[in-house]
Design a protein around this motif. Structure first.
Motif, mmCIF file in Angstrom:
data_model
loop_
_atom_site.group_PDB
_atom_site.id
_atom_site.type_symbol
_atom_site.label_atom_id
_atom_site.label_comp_id
_atom_site.label_asym_id
_atom_site.label_seq_id
_atom_site.Cartn_x
_atom_site.Cartn_y
_atom_site.Cartn_z
ATOM 1 N N ILE A 1 0.670 -0.890 0.405
ATOM 2 C CA ILE A 1 0.243 -0.415 0.005
ATOM 3 C C ILE A 1 0.956 1.085 0.208
ATOM 4 O O ILE A 1 1.796 1.161 0.824
ATOM 5 C CB ILE A 1 -0.509 0.122 1.310
ATOM 6 C CG1 ILE A 1 -1.633 -1.199 1.161
ATOM 7 C CG2 ILE A 1 -1.195 1.051 1.369
ATOM 8 C CD1 ILE A 1 -2.955 -1.372 2.824
ATOM 9 N N TYR A 2 0.428 1.706 -0.875
ATOM 10 C CA TYR A 2 1.482 3.654 -0.927
ATOM 11 C C TYR A 2 0.217 4.536 -0.588
ATOM 12 O O TYR A 2 -0.867 4.884 -1.016
ATOM 13 C CB TYR A 2 1.967 3.371 -2.493
ATOM 14 C CG TYR A 2 3.071 2.864 -2.768
ATOM 15 C CD1 TYR A 2 4.577 3.171 -2.272
ATOM 16 C CD2 TYR A 2 3.162 1.672 -3.084
ATOM 17 C CE1 TYR A 2 6.001 1.642 -2.672
ATOM 18 C CE2 TYR A 2 3.891 -0.210 -3.452
ATOM 19 C CZ TYR A 2 5.547 0.524 -3.122
ATOM 20 O OH TYR A 2 6.540 -0.075 -3.294
ATOM 21 N N PRO A 3 1.168 5.545 0.239
ATOM 22 C CA PRO A 3 0.127 6.711 0.268
ATOM 23 C C PRO A 3 -0.560 7.462 -0.653
ATOM 24 O O PRO A 3 0.831 7.716 -1.276
ATOM 25 C CB PRO A 3 0.771 7.434 1.873
ATOM 26 C CG PRO A 3 1.953 6.704 1.615
ATOM 27 C CD PRO A 3 2.182 5.188 0.496
ATOM 28 N N THR A 4 -1.197 7.980 -0.489
ATOM 29 C CA THR A 4 -1.505 9.301 -1.697
ATOM 30 C C THR A 4 -1.157 10.649 -1.509
ATOM 31 O O THR A 4 -1.242 10.693 -0.688
ATOM 32 C CB THR A 4 -3.448 9.354 -2.152
ATOM 33 O OG1 THR A 4 -3.871 8.406 -2.026
ATOM 34 C CG2 THR A 4 -3.453 10.387 -2.847
ATOM 35 N N PRO A 5 0.119 11.144 -2.373
ATOM 36 C CA PRO A 5 0.611 12.339 -1.653
ATOM 37 C C PRO A 5 -0.998 13.323 -2.390
ATOM 38 O O PRO A 5 -1.415 13.556 -2.837
ATOM 39 C CB PRO A 5 1.873 12.492 -3.256
ATOM 40 C CG PRO A 5 1.722 11.247 -3.640
ATOM 41 C CD PRO A 5 0.921 10.409 -3.189
ATOM 42 N N LEU A 6 -0.178 14.770 -1.837
ATOM 43 C CA LEU A 6 -1.232 16.133 -1.689
ATOM 44 C C LEU A 6 -0.481 16.891 -2.332
ATOM 45 O O LEU A 6 0.889 16.698 -3.221
ATOM 46 C CB LEU A 6 -1.183 16.209 -0.489
ATOM 47 C CG LEU A 6 -2.511 16.917 0.375
ATOM 48 C CD1 LEU A 6 -2.119 15.193 0.511
ATOM 49 C CD2 LEU A 6 -2.799 17.622 1.480
ATOM 50 N N ARG A 7 -1.228 17.071 -3.650
ATOM 51 C CA ARG A 7 -1.078 18.245 -4.745
ATOM 52 C C ARG A 7 -1.927 19.347 -4.084
ATOM 53 O O ARG A 7 -2.934 19.104 -3.755
ATOM 54 C CB ARG A 7 -1.546 18.256 -6.240
ATOM 55 C CG ARG A 7 -0.844 16.346 -6.854
ATOM 56 C CD ARG A 7 -1.564 16.333 -7.560
ATOM 57 N NE ARG A 7 -1.065 14.985 -8.260
ATOM 58 C CZ ARG A 7 -1.006 14.149 -9.562
ATOM 59 N NH1 ARG A 7 -2.172 15.277 -10.442
ATOM 60 N NH2 ARG A 7 -0.286 13.536 -10.697
ATOM 61 N N SER B 1 -2.073 11.173 2.397
ATOM 62 C CA SER B 1 -2.888 11.153 2.769
ATOM 63 C C SER B 1 -2.734 10.263 3.891
ATOM 64 O O SER B 1 -2.203 9.382 3.596
ATOM 65 C CB SER B 1 -3.952 10.771 2.073
ATOM 66 O OG SER B 1 -4.577 12.084 0.963
ATOM 67 N N PRO B 2 -3.621 10.331 4.956
ATOM 68 C CA PRO B 2 -3.541 9.152 6.390
ATOM 69 C C PRO B 2 -3.877 7.804 5.746
ATOM 70 O O PRO B 2 -5.157 8.507 5.493
ATOM 71 C CB PRO B 2 -3.429 9.667 7.212
ATOM 72 C CG PRO B 2 -4.858 11.110 7.212
ATOM 73 C CD PRO B 2 -4.216 11.310 5.752
ATOM 74 N N ILE B 3 -4.114 6.833 6.328
ATOM 75 C CA ILE B 3 -4.786 5.373 5.390
ATOM 76 C C ILE B 3 -5.721 5.582 6.828
ATOM 77 O O ILE B 3 -6.010 5.648 8.018
ATOM 78 C CB ILE B 3 -3.738 4.339 5.181
ATOM 79 C CG1 ILE B 3 -4.479 3.694 4.668
ATOM 80 C CG2 ILE B 3 -3.584 3.732 7.140
ATOM 81 C CD1 ILE B 3 -3.675 2.126 4.839
ATOM 82 N N ALA C 1 -7.048 0.256 -0.145
ATOM 83 C CA ALA C 1 -6.803 0.779 0.701
ATOM 84 C C ALA C 1 -6.995 2.002 0.767
ATOM 85 O O ALA C 1 -6.650 3.297 -1.103
ATOM 86 C CB ALA C 1 -5.686 0.624 1.150
ATOM 87 N N GLN C 2 -8.308 2.898 1.239
ATOM 88 C CA GLN C 2 -8.746 4.160 0.472
ATOM 89 C C GLN C 2 -8.001 4.803 1.987
ATOM 90 O O GLN C 2 -7.713 4.812 3.501
ATOM 91 C CB GLN C 2 -10.236 4.251 1.609
ATOM 92 C CG GLN C 2 -11.545 3.157 0.968
ATOM 93 C CD GLN C 2 -11.501 3.799 -0.405
ATOM 94 O OE1 GLN C 2 -11.692 4.845 -1.175
ATOM 95 N NE2 GLN C 2 -10.785 2.475 -1.556
#
Length: 337
Positions: free
Chosen positions: A243-249, A267-269, A284-285
């Protein structure tokens, strides 16, 4: 005349090359967007194709003046849409996101050409049949073909062979100057500019507009790290993927966002009432960022200390995540405390 077919070998490259040159010329005449390279080496091209793995050429032969001559050919190739079984774990999730459809085993035709004086329907059928037989031998799930709009005879032959038309391709050609500084359309080469990951599974971050590597304030490449537990072990999805976290833009520039310390903001999981990673259809959300309007523009919200804020999830009286009819988590407008 009697015609036979056989599998071509690299020794046939010289004889096949003029046929493929004629094929390319006909192709260019049909589609004005396809422009031939001057002085192209067709013999070397044919030899290259014949030596490629999963690429095959069948030739049509006949006797002319007591000599066996090649008068037609068909090039076919095969590929699997599924990722190779030895693909490293860090790229499996990326492959999973590439396509919403189940992978297929594909057979396709690079091209077919028969000299005009030998284009009897039975000769075309002969080459088509051997290509289909090879596809069946390779146990493909689908055969995909691209046929020119004016090739009515070929379209009729394919329909008789059980093929069905599935799409119509339209083209519009634009003339562009070769001297213009156009945006690059090349994806990054994974072997040329991929930096050494500091930890196993780390993926280098790239600029979404240019595909170039992103560097931090210390001029070091930025990486996205797979999520781990307190013991440093990878946390994986129900599909056994990292699972890789989603970076913010940034909402205005679409650039990646870094905090005051130069760290990439992600973003926190999202976790359920039992502390387990929450998934939707195997993915994963994450908590989405919180936004606000500032001087008429939508911006990422921060607290008094400059930390970026993320939205909390709605939960019922038992602490379970409230879901939409589609099974997606419903997030509050207010931020995580």
């Amino acid at each position: 005349m009697n015609y036979t077919h056989r599998l071509a070998t690299p020794e046939d490259s010289q004889a096949i090359a003029p046929l493929w040159a004629d094929f390319a010329t006909e192709r260019a005449n049909i589609d004005p967007s396809m422009k031939l390279k001057p002085n192209f080496d067709y013999e070397k091209y044919v030899s290259y194709q014949l030596n490629k793995p999963l690429s095959y050429c069948y030739i049509l032969e006949t006797q002319i003046n007591n000599q066996t001559q090649i008068v037609g050919c068909i090039f076919i190739y095969f590929y699997d849409e599924a990722p190779p079984p030895d693909l490293s774990a860090e790229f499996l999730e990326e492959q999973e996101l590439e396509n919403p459809f189940l992978p297929r085993r594909i057979g396709s035709v690079l091209g077919m050409y028969v000299q005009p004086e030998h284009r009897q329907p039975e000769n075309i059928q002969l080459l088509a049949n051997i290509a289909i037989e090879k596809a069946q031998e390779m146990e493909v799930s689908d055969i995909d073909l691209l046929i020119a709009a004016d090739q009515k005879g070929m379209q009729a032959l394919l329909k008789r062979s059980g093929f069905t038309p599935t799409a119509v391709q339209f083209s519009k050609h634009y003339e562009i100057s070769p001297n213009t500084n156009s945006p690059s359309l090349h994806p990054p080469h994974p072997e040329l500019d991929l930096p050494e990951p500091p930890l196993p599974g780390a993926i280098p971050l790239r600029d979404p507009k240019t595909n170039k590597l992103v560097y931090n304030s210390l001029d070091k490449p930025v990486f996205i790290y797979p999520i781990t537990d307190s013991n440093g072990q990878l946390i994986k999805t129900s599909k056994n993927l990292p699972i890789y976290p989603t970076p913010l833009r940034d909402t205005q520039t679409q650039d990646w966002v870094f905090d005051a310390n130069g760290e990439l903001v992600v973003s926190p999981i999202l976790k359920d009432e039992k502390g387990q990673i929450f998934e939707h259809k195997g993915m994963a959300q994450f908590h989405p960022p919180s936004y606000k309007f500032e001087e008429g523009k939508l911006v990422l919200e921060r607290d008094d200390s400059g930390n970026y804020l993320f939205r909390d999830v709605e939960r019922d009286g038992q602490g379970s995540i409230v879901l939409s009819p589609e099974g997606l988590p419903i997030f509050k407008q207010n931020s995580l405390s």
